[in-house]
Design a protein around this motif. Structure first.
Motif, PDB file in Angstrom:
ATOM      1  N   UNK A   1     -14.265  51.509  60.007  1.00 29.90           N
ATOM      2  CA  UNK A   1     -13.952  50.373  59.314  1.00 29.90           C
ATOM      3  C   UNK A   1     -14.482  49.120  59.941  1.00 29.90           C
ATOM      4  N   UNK A   2     -15.373  49.108  61.195  1.00 30.33           N
ATOM      5  CA  UNK A   2     -15.919  48.277  62.011  1.00 30.33           C
ATOM      6  C   UNK A   2     -17.411  47.730  61.399  1.00 30.33           C
ATOM      7  N   UNK A   3     -17.628  46.419  61.332  1.00 29.04           N
ATOM      8  CA  UNK A   3     -19.077  46.188  61.102  1.00 29.04           C
ATOM      9  C   UNK A   3     -19.528  45.314  62.170  1.00 29.04           C
ATOM     10  N   UNK A   4     -20.562  45.850  62.801  1.00 24.38           N
ATOM     11  CA  UNK A   4     -21.571  45.058  63.889  1.00 24.38           C
ATOM     12  C   UNK A   4     -22.264  44.138  63.329  1.00 24.38           C
ATOM     13  N   UNK A   5     -21.930  42.864  63.731  1.00 19.32           N
ATOM     14  CA  UNK A   5     -22.521  41.618  63.001  1.00 19.32           C
ATOM     15  C   UNK A   5     -23.751  41.347  63.918  1.00 19.32           C
ATOM     16  N   UNK A   6     -23.937  41.534  65.162  1.00 17.81           N
ATOM     17  CA  UNK A   6     -25.020  40.877  66.014  1.00 17.81           C
ATOM     18  C   UNK A   6     -24.980  41.670  67.381  1.00 17.81           C
ATOM     19  N   UNK A   7     -26.059  41.858  67.689  1.00 16.69           N
ATOM     20  CA  UNK A   7     -26.386  42.492  69.269  1.00 16.69           C
ATOM     21  C   UNK A   7     -27.419  41.508  69.725  1.00 16.69           C
ATOM     22  N   UNK A   8     -27.348  41.067  71.026  1.00 15.87           N
ATOM     23  CA  UNK A   8     -28.196  40.281  71.561  1.00 15.87           C
ATOM     24  C   UNK A   8     -28.331  40.975  73.252  1.00 15.87           C
ATOM     25  N   UNK A   9     -29.557  41.299  73.369  1.00 17.15           N
ATOM     26  CA  UNK A   9     -29.880  41.671  75.007  1.00 17.15           C
ATOM     27  C   UNK A   9     -29.798  40.298  75.718  1.00 17.15           C
TER      28      UNK A   9
ATOM     29  N   UNK B   1     -29.962  45.912  82.380  1.00 19.24           N
ATOM     30  CA  UNK B   1     -29.877  45.144  81.385  1.00 19.24           C
ATOM     31  C   UNK B   1     -28.421  45.194  80.667  1.00 19.24           C
ATOM     32  N   UNK B   2     -28.149  43.949  80.554  1.00 21.63           N
ATOM     33  CA  UNK B   2     -26.797  43.794  79.732  1.00 21.63           C
ATOM     34  C   UNK B   2     -27.081  42.802  78.345  1.00 21.63           C
ATOM     35  N   UNK B   3     -25.977  43.132  77.679  1.00 21.00           N
ATOM     36  CA  UNK B   3     -26.163  42.755  76.480  1.00 21.00           C
ATOM     37  C   UNK B   3     -24.782  41.889  75.824  1.00 21.00           C
ATOM     38  N   UNK B   4     -24.696  41.320  74.609  1.00 21.25           N
ATOM     39  CA  UNK B   4     -23.463  40.906  74.073  1.00 21.25           C
ATOM     40  C   UNK B   4     -23.278  41.533  72.543  1.00 21.25           C
ATOM     41  N   UNK B   5     -21.917  42.025  72.328  1.00 21.57           N
ATOM     42  CA  UNK B   5     -21.863  42.641  71.149  1.00 21.57           C
ATOM     43  C   UNK B   5     -20.891  41.763  70.064  1.00 21.57           C
ATOM     44  N   UNK B   6     -21.170  41.578  68.857  1.00 20.79           N
ATOM     45  CA  UNK B   6     -20.286  40.893  68.089  1.00 20.79           C
ATOM     46  C   UNK B   6     -19.905  41.777  66.770  1.00 20.79           C
ATOM     47  N   UNK B   7     -18.576  41.855  66.686  1.00 20.09           N
ATOM     48  CA  UNK B   7     -18.190  43.067  65.671  1.00 20.09           C
ATOM     49  C   UNK B   7     -16.901  42.398  64.918  1.00 20.09           C
ATOM     50  N   UNK B   8     -16.663  42.871  63.822  1.00 18.90           N
ATOM     51  CA  UNK B   8     -15.082  42.515  63.229  1.00 18.90           C
ATOM     52  C   UNK B   8     -14.638  43.999  62.430  1.00 18.90           C
TER      53      UNK B   8
ATOM     54  N   UNK C   1     -32.683  46.901  66.137  1.00 14.85           N
ATOM     55  CA  UNK C   1     -32.371  48.363  66.144  1.00 14.85           C
ATOM     56  C   UNK C   1     -31.103  48.642  66.473  1.00 14.85           C
ATOM     57  N   UNK C   2     -30.501  47.945  67.485  1.00 14.52           N
ATOM     58  CA  UNK C   2     -29.410  48.423  68.220  1.00 14.52           C
ATOM     59  C   UNK C   2     -28.143  48.171  67.217  1.00 14.52           C
ATOM     60  N   UNK C   3     -28.315  46.974  66.465  1.00 18.32           N
ATOM     61  CA  UNK C   3     -27.528  46.411  65.538  1.00 18.32           C
ATOM     62  C   UNK C   3     -27.353  47.628  64.305  1.00 18.32           C
ATOM     63  N   UNK C   4     -28.431  47.972  64.045  1.00 18.00           N
ATOM     64  CA  UNK C   4     -28.301  49.024  62.858  1.00 18.00           C
ATOM     65  C   UNK C   4     -27.957  50.263  63.156  1.00 18.00           C
ATOM     66  N   UNK C   5     -28.221  50.759  64.423  1.00 15.12           N
ATOM     67  CA  UNK C   5     -27.484  52.171  64.694  1.00 15.12           C
ATOM     68  C   UNK C   5     -26.218  52.123  65.106  1.00 15.12           C
ATOM     69  N   UNK C   6     -25.435  50.850  65.599  1.00 14.06           N
ATOM     70  CA  UNK C   6     -24.089  50.955  65.911  1.00 14.06           C
ATOM     71  C   UNK C   6     -23.573  50.605  64.498  1.00 14.06           C
TER      72      UNK C   6
ATOM     73  N   UNK D   1     -27.125  50.999  74.064  1.00  9.46           N
ATOM     74  CA  UNK D   1     -27.881  50.300  74.735  1.00  9.46           C
ATOM     75  C   UNK D   1     -29.043  51.285  75.867  1.00  9.46           C
ATOM     76  N   UNK D   2     -28.255  52.136  76.305  1.00 13.77           N
ATOM     77  CA  UNK D   2     -29.119  53.149  77.427  1.00 13.77           C
ATOM     78  C   UNK D   2     -30.194  53.948  76.365  1.00 13.77           C
TER      79      UNK D   2
END
Length: 282
Positions: A181-189, A113-120, A168-173, A146-147
């Protein structure tokens, strides 16, 4: 009790002395830096004037300490040479492609499985002071998360509930990277790669299920058709002329195809009468 109090005061007094000495040295160095800037003016403007773009912020360390207040920028600001150190932080959204992870699902199926991570970065000071490399740390944490998350899901949940898994991954990250000081905006499998033998087994299972549904649908159609034929036979049995009209309609349909040979069924009662008449003559 009376002897312990002076001892504590003496210890606190000794701990304050290095702090006071450090503050005095910092003040002296800062004053010397101001004097040097004044003496070399306007040449010193080349080293004291800095510009930051709209999407960047600057964290200033003066003699190793963060200057109180928020990060500088955007626009024009001044620093002191030799005593100030700058750390630029990019506030734009960063996109990381999480490499394929080989995961063992809850039902013991190995998938990639691979995913895409968006953060700022939302707090430049925390991203500089609380973690060595915020981007790299977030990227490594995304691989581990992810694992861990997909290891608790079955293959069916992984294939059919991607949106819930991503949330669920976005909430945990987001909770884990908040102190940085990092906010994860979106995670997509992005993709789920299945083994070849598992793909063949799933295809065979799906084909068998489709064939079973087709047989059930065909049987239901035959059942409905037999009921309709039974009702039509009952109606025709009540009216003898209806059967003759049906014969004529069938003959019309067959004749429309311009066939050379036409086989037309005759009623059995008519044949019985004909055979009876022939037998009587004999």
């Amino acid at each position: 009790m009376s002897s312990a109090a002076p001892t504590g005061l003496a210890a606190s007094g000794e701990s304050r002395r290095p702090q006071q000495d450090t503050d005095c040295c910092s003040l002296i160095l800062t004053i010397m830096s101001y004097i040097m800037v004044a003496l070399t003016f306007p040449l010193s403007l080349l080293f004291t004037v800095k510009i930051v773009t709209e999407y960047e912020r600057v964290v200033i360390f003066r003699l190793g300490r963060v200057i109180s207040g928020r990060a500088k920028g955007p626009g024009l600001f001044f620093i002191l040479p030799c005593v100030d150190e700058l750390k630029k932080v990019d506030l734009r959204t960063v996109v990381f492609d999480v490499p394929p992870q080989e995961i063992l699902t809850k039902d013991s199926v190995t998938v990639k499985v691979d995913a895409v991570l968006y953060f700022r970065v939302f707090d430049p000071i925390l991203s500089v002071t609380n973690v060595a490399n915020a981007s790299h740390s977030t990227w490594l944490l995304a691989q581990t998360t992810l694992r861990n998350v997909l290891g608790t899901k079955s293959l069916q949940e992984l294939l059919s509930h991607r949106e819930g898994i991503s949330h669920e991954m976005q909430t945990i990250l987001d909770e884990a990277t908040d102190p940085w000081g990092v906010r994860v905006e979106r995670v997509e499998v992005k993709d789920v790669s299945l083994p070849k033998n598992l793909q063949r087994a799933m295809a065979a299972e799906a084909e068998a299920a489709r064939e079973a549904r087709a047989k059930v649908i065909a049987a239901e159609g035959e059942q409905n058709a037999s009921r309709a034929l039974k009702e039509a036979a009952n109606i025709m049995n009540q009216s003898p002329g209806a059967m003759q009209l049906r014969y004529l309609q069938t003959l019309h349909v067959v004749a429309a195809d311009k066939n050379h040979t036409v086989m037309f069924p005759l009623p059995m009662d008519l044949l019985d009468r004909f055979l009876g008449a022939v037998g009587g003559k004999q």
